[in-house]
Write a protein that holds these residues in place. Structure first.
Motif, PDB file in Angstrom:
ATOM      1  N   VAL A 116       3.148 -15.154 -10.437  1.00 52.86           N
ATOM      2  CA  VAL A 116       4.139 -15.104 -11.512  1.00 52.86           C
ATOM      3  C   VAL A 116       4.155 -16.421 -12.287  1.00 52.86           C
ATOM      4  CG1 VAL A 116       5.586 -13.373 -10.384  1.00 52.86           C
ATOM      5  CG2 VAL A 116       6.062 -15.787  -9.977  1.00 52.86           C
ATOM      6  N   MET A 117       3.857 -17.532 -11.602  1.00 52.81           N
ATOM      7  CA  MET A 117       3.719 -18.802 -12.314  1.00 52.81           C
ATOM      8  C   MET A 117       2.552 -18.735 -13.294  1.00 52.81           C
ATOM      9  SD  MET A 117       5.846 -21.408 -11.577  1.00 52.81           S
ATOM     10  CE  MET A 117       4.893 -22.927 -11.723  1.00 52.81           C
ATOM     11  N   GLY A 177      11.893 -19.231  -5.679  1.00 48.45           N
ATOM     12  CA  GLY A 177      10.945 -19.658  -6.694  1.00 48.45           C
ATOM     13  C   GLY A 177      10.506 -18.521  -7.594  1.00 48.45           C
ATOM     14  N   VAL A 178      10.271 -17.347  -6.997  1.00 45.67           N
ATOM     15  CA  VAL A 178       9.888 -16.166  -7.789  1.00 45.67           C
ATOM     16  C   VAL A 178      11.018 -15.771  -8.745  1.00 45.67           C
ATOM     17  CG1 VAL A 178       9.324 -13.707  -7.674  1.00 45.67           C
ATOM     18  CG2 VAL A 178       8.304 -15.299  -6.031  1.00 45.67           C
ATOM     19  N   TYR A 191       8.204 -14.626 -21.441  1.00 50.00           N
ATOM     20  CA  TYR A 191       6.827 -15.081 -21.621  1.00 50.00           C
ATOM     21  C   TYR A 191       5.832 -14.303 -20.756  1.00 50.00           C
ATOM     22  CZ  TYR A 191       9.111 -19.080 -23.823  1.00 50.00           C
ATOM     23  OH  TYR A 191       9.873 -19.884 -24.639  1.00 50.00           O
ATOM     24  N   PHE A 192       6.313 -13.420 -19.884  1.00 50.78           N
ATOM     25  CA  PHE A 192       5.413 -12.676 -19.003  1.00 50.78           C
ATOM     26  C   PHE A 192       4.542 -11.712 -19.796  1.00 50.78           C
ATOM     27  CE2 PHE A 192       8.208 -14.017 -15.547  1.00 50.78           C
ATOM     28  CZ  PHE A 192       7.305 -14.155 -14.502  1.00 50.78           C
ATOM     29  N   GLU A 234       2.576  -6.229 -12.694  1.00 51.20           N
ATOM     30  CA  GLU A 234       1.149  -6.327 -12.363  1.00 51.20           C
ATOM     31  C   GLU A 234       0.861  -7.624 -11.614  1.00 51.20           C
ATOM     32  OE1 GLU A 234      -3.212  -6.455 -14.571  1.00 51.20           O
ATOM     33  OE2 GLU A 234      -1.489  -5.599 -15.631  1.00 51.20           O
ATOM     34  N   ALA A 235       1.552  -8.703 -12.002  1.00 54.04           N
ATOM     35  CA  ALA A 235       1.408  -9.970 -11.290  1.00 54.04           C
ATOM     36  C   ALA A 235       1.875  -9.826  -9.845  1.00 54.04           C
ATOM     37  CB  ALA A 235       2.205 -11.067 -12.001  1.00 54.04           C
ATOM     38  N   ILE A 236       2.978  -9.092  -9.639  1.00 50.32           N
ATOM     39  CA  ILE A 236       3.473  -8.838  -8.291  1.00 50.32           C
ATOM     40  C   ILE A 236       2.421  -8.092  -7.472  1.00 50.32           C
ATOM     41  CG2 ILE A 236       5.189  -7.579  -6.922  1.00 50.32           C
ATOM     42  CD1 ILE A 236       6.436  -9.942  -8.224  1.00 50.32           C
ATOM     43  N   SER A 237       1.821  -7.081  -8.086  1.00 54.80           N
ATOM     44  CA  SER A 237       0.811  -6.274  -7.403  1.00 54.80           C
ATOM     45  C   SER A 237      -0.416  -7.102  -7.036  1.00 54.80           C
ATOM     46  CB  SER A 237       0.402  -5.102  -8.294  1.00 54.80           C
ATOM     47  OG  SER A 237      -0.600  -4.324  -7.677  1.00 54.80           O
ATOM     48  N   GLU A 238      -0.896  -7.919  -7.965  1.00 60.04           N
ATOM     49  CA  GLU A 238      -2.071  -8.751  -7.700  1.00 60.04           C
ATOM     50  C   GLU A 238      -1.777  -9.779  -6.614  1.00 60.04           C
ATOM     51  OE1 GLU A 238      -3.309 -10.480 -11.352  1.00 60.04           O
ATOM     52  OE2 GLU A 238      -4.027  -8.590 -12.205  1.00 60.04           O
TER      53      GLU A 238
END
Length: 439
Positions: free
Chosen positions: A83-84, A269-270, A280-281, A286-290
């Motif tokens: 996510v960062m 942090g998440v 800004y995402f 999808e970031a969570i899934s990856e």
């Protein structure tokens, strides 16, 4: 004799196959089977007496025990890093650093980021997840060979911070139980050794990178890299705040929740990253899934090596080796350093080396009148040397699962700063204690 051949041969096979790039989920069991066969260990629980050691039982106990203890930390650490990356927070922080200090400080920025998180209480297993996106962006902007990213991450995480006085990492806390000391034991010597390791290790790392660049090596992008198209990035402080949230929460809850504090810290942090940078995402889910898939690969690789250690610890040769090392003649601190370091190398675990060696070392050396603070610090620092051989879980996770590099390309630099530098630190610590510093 056969058991010792099996133990040494199994460890050599594990390192060799790992360096050849074979999958750890296959290499771990094969190497453990080699150890078991030469030691005459029953292969299945049904062939062993009730409660007796057997290949399948011991391997899977080590494997599943590690997953049970660390899965949520790996999961949240991987998601935090993703996510960062997806929000642009990592790129924003890296561009700010480069803008303020210039490209020549790119490597130092990565080392410091890892050191702050590690010394702040974030488990070294997950620090690399958090810092890697920034490291990738910095190396790309500075046009440095990406094969050195694992070394930069590891140097900041598992050397001068992991085993220093005051560090909340478990490697600094294990000796307390056996020596009745505090996390600040031998802090004067620890401070000197930490400064030495940081200065010398950073100089060596920079020298290796400079030589590679002089030979024409550059940053090479991959299809799997995040696409750095022109996009609006969040304010750099919106990228730094989530890191600080992880650091503060881990520090606040460390005493009460121990390693479970990392679950709250990384989740914080998440959440902080999403709340501060949600507009800004590119694709949050999808970031969570990856991140989830990355965590499964990483913890599987690490657990495969831990399973090997579970079999190795159960064979007769292992106990013989432990007894031989704990009776090395000369300074007790030398014997302690060798024993802890070698056992850590065998098991691929700094904490494992201490847990196995200290129950034997502590009573023996305390009866001899060895200063407990000196023994605490030497045991802690020495546990962080040979533990970083190629089969170490952290090394495998960082080199392969996080950075996507091969051992052939990346390990020489990793070994230099995480094996040789800490080993020199141990020597310096023993010399200083021998002259009465901090005692």
């Amino acid at each position: 004799m056969l058991s010792m051949i099996g133990l040494i041969g199994g460890l050599a096979l594990l390192i060799f196959l790992t360096m050849r790039g074979m999958n750890l989920l296959i290499v771990g069991p094969i190497s453990a089977l080699f150890v078991a066969l030469f030691s005459g260990m029953p292969l299945f629980p049904q062939l062993a007496e009730e409660g007796a050691a057997n290949f399948v039982g011991n391997y899977m106990t080590g494997f599943s025990g590690f997953v049970t203890a660390w899965y949520l930390m790996f999961l949240l650490g991987a998601i935090f890093g993703k996510v960062m990356e997806d929000s642009g927070a990592a790129d924003s922080v890296s561009e700010y650093i480069v803008g303020k200090f210039g490209m020549k400080y790119a490597v130092l920025a990565i080392v410091i980021a890892c050191a702050v998180l590690t010394y702040g209480g974030v488990s070294l297993f997950v620090v690399a997840f958090s810092v890697y996106p920034m490291a990738l962006s910095l190396f790309k902007q500075a046009d440095l060979p990406r094969r050195f990213i694992p070394a930069a991450l590891a140097f900041g995480s598992v050397t001068f911070t992991m085993t220093s006085a005051g560090s909340p990492e478990i490697q600094n806390w294990i000796p307390i139980e056996f020596l009745n000391t505090t996390p600040y034991a031998g802090w004067e010597v620890s401070l000197i050794v930490a400064v030495f390791m940081m200065v010398f290790g950073y100089w060596w790392l920079k020298r290796m990178i400079t030589k590679a660049v002089a030979k024409g090596e550059r940053f090479v992008s991959r299809e799997s890299d995040p696409v750095n198209e022109k996009r609006t990035l969040p304010n750099p402080w919106m990228g730094l705040i989530p890191l600080l949230v992880v650091l503060v929460i881990a520090f606040v809850f460390h005493d009460s929740l121990k390693q479970s504090a990392l679950i709250i810290a990384l989740l914080g942090g998440v959440i902080a990253t999403y709340v501060l940078n949600r507009k800004y995402f590119k694709n949050f889910w999808e970031a969570i899934s990856e991140g989830t898939l990355g965590a499964l690969i990483a913890i599987g690789n690490t657990a495969a090596v831990v399973g090997f250690g579970g079999v190795a610890k159960a064979v007769p040769a292992f106990q013989t080796a432990v007894e031989a090392m704990t009776n090395i003649p000369g300074s007790p601190l030398i014997g302690a350093a060798v024993a802890v370091s070698v056992i850590a190398g065998m098991t691929g675990s700094a904490s494992g080396g201490q847990v196995i060696a200290l129950p034997l070392l502590a009573p023996h050396y305390m009866d001899m009148g060895v200063n407990p603070e000196a023994l605490h610090r030497v045991a802690a620092i020495s546990s962080g040397a040979l533990d970083s051989l190629p089969h170490n879980g952290y090394v495998v996770t960082t080199v392969r699962a996080i950075c996507g590099e091969s051992h052939q390309d990346a390990y020489n630099a990793v070994g230099a700063v995480t094996v040789i530098v800490p080993a020199l630190g141990v020597v310096l610590a023993i010399i200083l204690f021998s002259f009465g510093v901090g005692i």
